[in-house]
Design a protein around this motif. Structure first.
Motif, PDB file in Angstrom:
ATOM      1  N   ALA A 265       0.783  -1.149  -0.158  1.00  0.00           N
ATOM      2  CA  ALA A 265      -0.197  -0.033   0.034  1.00  0.00           C
ATOM      3  C   ALA A 265       0.897   1.344  -0.014  1.00  0.00           C
ATOM      4  O   ALA A 265       0.480   2.333  -0.407  1.00  0.00           O
ATOM      5  CB  ALA A 265      -0.930  -0.094   1.262  1.00  0.00           C
ATOM      6  N   THR A 266       2.019   1.280   0.382  1.00  0.00           N
ATOM      7  CA  THR A 266       3.069   2.347   0.520  1.00  0.00           C
ATOM      8  C   THR A 266       3.830   2.475  -0.808  1.00  0.00           C
ATOM      9  O   THR A 266       4.794   3.116  -0.893  1.00  0.00           O
ATOM     10  CB  THR A 266       3.889   2.426   1.777  1.00  0.00           C
ATOM     11  N   GLY A 267       3.560   1.284  -1.943  1.00  0.00           N
ATOM     12  CA  GLY A 267       4.460   1.463  -3.011  1.00  0.00           C
ATOM     13  C   GLY A 267       5.476   0.355  -3.076  1.00  0.00           C
ATOM     14  O   GLY A 267       6.007   0.370  -4.248  1.00  0.00           O
ATOM     15  N   ASN A 268       5.576  -0.391  -1.990  1.00  0.00           N
ATOM     16  CA  ASN A 268       6.470  -1.551  -2.053  1.00  0.00           C
ATOM     17  C   ASN A 268       5.915  -2.823  -2.348  1.00  0.00           C
ATOM     18  O   ASN A 268       5.810  -3.857  -1.740  1.00  0.00           O
ATOM     19  CB  ASN A 268       7.280  -1.487  -0.506  1.00  0.00           C
ATOM     20  N   LYS A 269       5.458  -3.015  -3.615  1.00  0.00           N
ATOM     21  CA  LYS A 269       4.706  -4.275  -4.053  1.00  0.00           C
ATOM     22  C   LYS A 269       5.647  -5.464  -3.888  1.00  0.00           C
ATOM     23  O   LYS A 269       6.672  -5.382  -4.320  1.00  0.00           O
ATOM     24  CB  LYS A 269       3.962  -4.284  -5.537  1.00  0.00           C
ATOM     25  N   PRO A 270       5.100  -6.464  -3.141  1.00  0.00           N
ATOM     26  CA  PRO A 270       6.054  -7.565  -3.079  1.00  0.00           C
ATOM     27  C   PRO A 270       6.107  -8.397  -4.110  1.00  0.00           C
ATOM     28  O   PRO A 270       5.163  -8.584  -4.906  1.00  0.00           O
ATOM     29  CB  PRO A 270       5.317  -8.453  -1.887  1.00  0.00           C
ATOM     30  N   PRO A 271       7.379  -9.125  -4.246  1.00  0.00           N
ATOM     31  CA  PRO A 271       7.557 -10.000  -5.539  1.00  0.00           C
ATOM     32  C   PRO A 271       6.759 -11.194  -5.121  1.00  0.00           C
ATOM     33  O   PRO A 271       6.487 -11.673  -3.878  1.00  0.00           O
ATOM     34  CB  PRO A 271       9.223 -10.075  -5.431  1.00  0.00           C
TER      35      PRO A 271
ATOM     36  N   ALA B  40     -17.440   3.486  -2.617  1.00  0.00           N
ATOM     37  CA  ALA B  40     -17.238   2.071  -1.841  1.00  0.00           C
ATOM     38  C   ALA B  40     -16.181   1.296  -2.482  1.00  0.00           C
ATOM     39  O   ALA B  40     -16.419   0.932  -3.509  1.00  0.00           O
ATOM     40  CB  ALA B  40     -18.875   1.507  -1.881  1.00  0.00           C
ATOM     41  N   GLY B  41     -15.460   0.871  -1.428  1.00  0.00           N
ATOM     42  CA  GLY B  41     -14.406  -0.259  -1.817  1.00  0.00           C
ATOM     43  C   GLY B  41     -13.253   0.656  -2.550  1.00  0.00           C
ATOM     44  O   GLY B  41     -12.379  -0.226  -2.561  1.00  0.00           O
ATOM     45  N   GLU B  42     -13.185   1.576  -2.861  1.00  0.00           N
ATOM     46  CA  GLU B  42     -11.871   2.161  -3.249  1.00  0.00           C
ATOM     47  C   GLU B  42     -11.069   2.319  -1.999  1.00  0.00           C
ATOM     48  O   GLU B  42     -11.333   3.151  -1.057  1.00  0.00           O
ATOM     49  CB  GLU B  42     -12.194   3.633  -3.685  1.00  0.00           C
ATOM     50  N   LEU B  43      -9.626   1.983  -2.158  1.00  0.00           N
ATOM     51  CA  LEU B  43      -8.619   2.344  -1.080  1.00  0.00           C
ATOM     52  C   LEU B  43      -8.145   3.833  -1.287  1.00  0.00           C
ATOM     53  O   LEU B  43      -8.208   4.315  -2.592  1.00  0.00           O
ATOM     54  CB  LEU B  43      -7.430   1.380  -1.502  1.00  0.00           C
TER      55      LEU B  43
ATOM     56  N   VAL C  39      -8.202  12.592   1.563  1.00  0.00           N
ATOM     57  CA  VAL C  39      -7.570  11.555   1.234  1.00  0.00           C
ATOM     58  C   VAL C  39      -7.248  11.582  -0.506  1.00  0.00           C
ATOM     59  O   VAL C  39      -7.656  12.177  -1.086  1.00  0.00           O
ATOM     60  CB  VAL C  39      -8.536  10.228   1.352  1.00  0.00           C
ATOM     61  N   LYS C  40      -6.111  10.596  -0.851  1.00  0.00           N
ATOM     62  CA  LYS C  40      -5.912  10.449  -2.033  1.00  0.00           C
ATOM     63  C   LYS C  40      -6.345   8.919  -2.618  1.00  0.00           C
ATOM     64  O   LYS C  40      -5.842   8.106  -1.877  1.00  0.00           O
ATOM     65  CB  LYS C  40      -4.610  10.590  -2.400  1.00  0.00           C
ATOM     66  N   ARG C  41      -7.096   8.643  -3.555  1.00  0.00           N
ATOM     67  CA  ARG C  41      -7.315   7.388  -4.023  1.00  0.00           C
ATOM     68  C   ARG C  41      -6.232   6.664  -4.104  1.00  0.00           C
ATOM     69  O   ARG C  41      -5.081   7.275  -4.918  1.00  0.00           O
ATOM     70  CB  ARG C  41      -8.195   7.506  -5.421  1.00  0.00           C
ATOM     71  N   PHE C  42      -5.825   5.341  -3.928  1.00  0.00           N
ATOM     72  CA  PHE C  42      -4.759   4.663  -4.067  1.00  0.00           C
ATOM     73  C   PHE C  42      -4.908   3.864  -5.586  1.00  0.00           C
ATOM     74  O   PHE C  42      -5.923   3.028  -5.723  1.00  0.00           O
ATOM     75  CB  PHE C  42      -4.702   3.453  -3.170  1.00  0.00           C
ATOM     76  N   GLY C  43      -3.911   4.279  -6.513  1.00  0.00           N
ATOM     77  CA  GLY C  43      -3.879   3.380  -7.690  1.00  0.00           C
ATOM     78  C   GLY C  43      -4.915   3.125  -8.658  1.00  0.00           C
ATOM     79  O   GLY C  43      -4.843   2.827  -9.715  1.00  0.00           O
ATOM     80  N   ASP C  44      -6.100   4.230  -8.458  1.00  0.00           N
ATOM     81  CA  ASP C  44      -7.106   4.216  -9.310  1.00  0.00           C
ATOM     82  C   ASP C  44      -6.854   4.906 -10.424  1.00  0.00           C
ATOM     83  O   ASP C  44      -6.742   6.241 -10.253  1.00  0.00           O
ATOM     84  CB  ASP C  44      -8.573   4.686  -8.370  1.00  0.00           C
ATOM     85  N   LYS C  45      -6.496   4.523 -11.591  1.00  0.00           N
ATOM     86  CA  LYS C  45      -6.026   5.346 -12.922  1.00  0.00           C
ATOM     87  C   LYS C  45      -7.197   6.062 -13.555  1.00  0.00           C
ATOM     88  O   LYS C  45      -6.989   6.547 -14.281  1.00  0.00           O
ATOM     89  CB  LYS C  45      -5.284   4.376 -13.713  1.00  0.00           C
TER      90      LYS C  45
ATOM     91  N   HIS D  77     -10.475   1.152   8.256  1.00  0.00           N
ATOM     92  CA  HIS D  77      -9.339   0.518   7.915  1.00  0.00           C
ATOM     93  C   HIS D  77      -9.441  -0.028   6.450  1.00  0.00           C
ATOM     94  O   HIS D  77     -10.438  -0.602   5.859  1.00  0.00           O
ATOM     95  CB  HIS D  77      -8.607  -0.417   8.751  1.00  0.00           C
ATOM     96  N   GLY D  78      -8.616   0.376   5.387  1.00  0.00           N
ATOM     97  CA  GLY D  78      -8.593  -0.192   4.179  1.00  0.00           C
ATOM     98  C   GLY D  78      -8.766  -1.681   3.899  1.00  0.00           C
ATOM     99  O   GLY D  78      -9.242  -1.939   2.967  1.00  0.00           O
ATOM    100  N   PHE D  79      -8.178  -2.341   4.717  1.00  0.00           N
ATOM    101  CA  PHE D  79      -8.219  -3.901   4.428  1.00  0.00           C
ATOM    102  C   PHE D  79      -9.309  -4.655   5.448  1.00  0.00           C
ATOM    103  O   PHE D  79      -9.681  -5.737   5.380  1.00  0.00           O
ATOM    104  CB  PHE D  79      -6.777  -4.454   4.895  1.00  0.00           C
ATOM    105  N   ASP D  80      -9.980  -3.830   6.308  1.00  0.00           N
ATOM    106  CA  ASP D  80     -10.773  -4.534   7.364  1.00  0.00           C
ATOM    107  C   ASP D  80     -11.919  -5.307   6.676  1.00  0.00           C
ATOM    108  O   ASP D  80     -12.817  -4.926   5.881  1.00  0.00           O
ATOM    109  CB  ASP D  80     -11.480  -3.345   8.205  1.00  0.00           C
ATOM    110  N   GLY D  81     -11.701  -6.535   7.236  1.00  0.00           N
ATOM    111  CA  GLY D  81     -12.722  -7.422   6.963  1.00  0.00           C
ATOM    112  C   GLY D  81     -12.374  -8.153   5.546  1.00  0.00           C
ATOM    113  O   GLY D  81     -13.184  -9.247   5.159  1.00  0.00           O
ATOM    114  N   TRP D  82     -11.561  -7.813   4.702  1.00  0.00           N
ATOM    115  CA  TRP D  82     -10.885  -8.353   3.611  1.00  0.00           C
ATOM    116  C   TRP D  82     -10.190  -9.678   3.611  1.00  0.00           C
ATOM    117  O   TRP D  82      -9.401  -9.835   4.731  1.00  0.00           O
ATOM    118  CB  TRP D  82     -10.427  -7.427   2.735  1.00  0.00           C
ATOM    119  N   LEU D  83     -10.329 -10.495   2.736  1.00  0.00           N
ATOM    120  CA  LEU D  83      -9.181 -11.575   2.567  1.00  0.00           C
ATOM    121  C   LEU D  83      -8.079 -11.083   2.040  1.00  0.00           C
ATOM    122  O   LEU D  83      -8.094 -10.263   1.319  1.00  0.00           O
ATOM    123  CB  LEU D  83      -9.878 -12.991   2.011  1.00  0.00           C
TER     124      LEU D  83
END
Length: 199
Positions: free
Chosen positions: A16-22, A69-72, A87-93, A111-117
């Protein structure tokens, strides 16, 4: 039990901070805790939105000051009263440089992930096909699980501007999602970034 702890959730939080895991890191996290992909995220006790926090609208809200709804989104500024957030939308191009949403009350944010798998979080973060595949293999039912806003991982990935291969993978995992509107009445492929330029 739900959890916000563990290697897999720490990897997703870092993404979420831009460090996408390999994909190798996602694989190692799932191998270290095979059930991690089946546990939904639970916000830490006492969590409050602060500058830099990953947020989304609380369940039950369709839209608030431009945030759907659902936008990070990431909190970019806390007003002096401590109760309203920019807030600034995350990654929504779809919105280009116009990703800001202002004056959202604290009570309307979760929280952005609350309840999500983990698959939902990875889709919303537009992780690559290989990372999504690892999470799907660890918990195939996640693709057919809708979040509180009625969004399947396919909705989240489309909104985040995920690449074609990732979208196809999620579509194949749960084709019915393509014909399912979210709580806002939108279908996954209506959420794609190209929609803004089709105008």
């Amino acid at each position: 039990a739900a959890s916000g702890e563990g290697v897999l959730w720490r990897l997703l939080d870092a993404a979420a901070t831009g460090n996408k895991p390999p994909a190798e890191a996602v694989c190692a996290a799932v191998e270290a805790d095979p059930r991690a992909a089946t546990r939904p995220f639970a916000k830490p006790a006492g969590w409050e939105p602060v500058e830099g926090a990953l947020v989304r609208l609380r369940p039950g809200l369709r839209e608030k000051n431009g945030l759907r709804a659902g936008e990070l989104a990431t909190v970019t500024r806390v007003n002096s009263d401590g109760q309203r957030f920019h807030v600034k939308r995350f990654g929504d191009k779809r919105f280009g440089d116009n990703k800001r949403c202002d004056y959202i009350p604290a009570a309307d944010l979760a929280h952005g992930f609350d309840g999500w798998l983990p698959l939902h979080a990875a889709a919303a973060l537009a992780l690559d096909e290989e990372a999504l595949l690892l999470l799907l293999e660890a918990h195939t039912a996640a693709a057919a699980t809708a979040g509180a806003a009625g969004q399947y991982p396919l909705h989240l990935a489309a909104s985040a501007g995920a690449d074609k291969e990732a979208l196809l993978l999620l579509l194949e995992a749960h084709t019915a999602a393509a014909a399912t509107a979210d709580a806002g009445g939108e279908y996954p492929f209506e959420l794609l970034p190209s929609r803004a330029s089709d105008g």
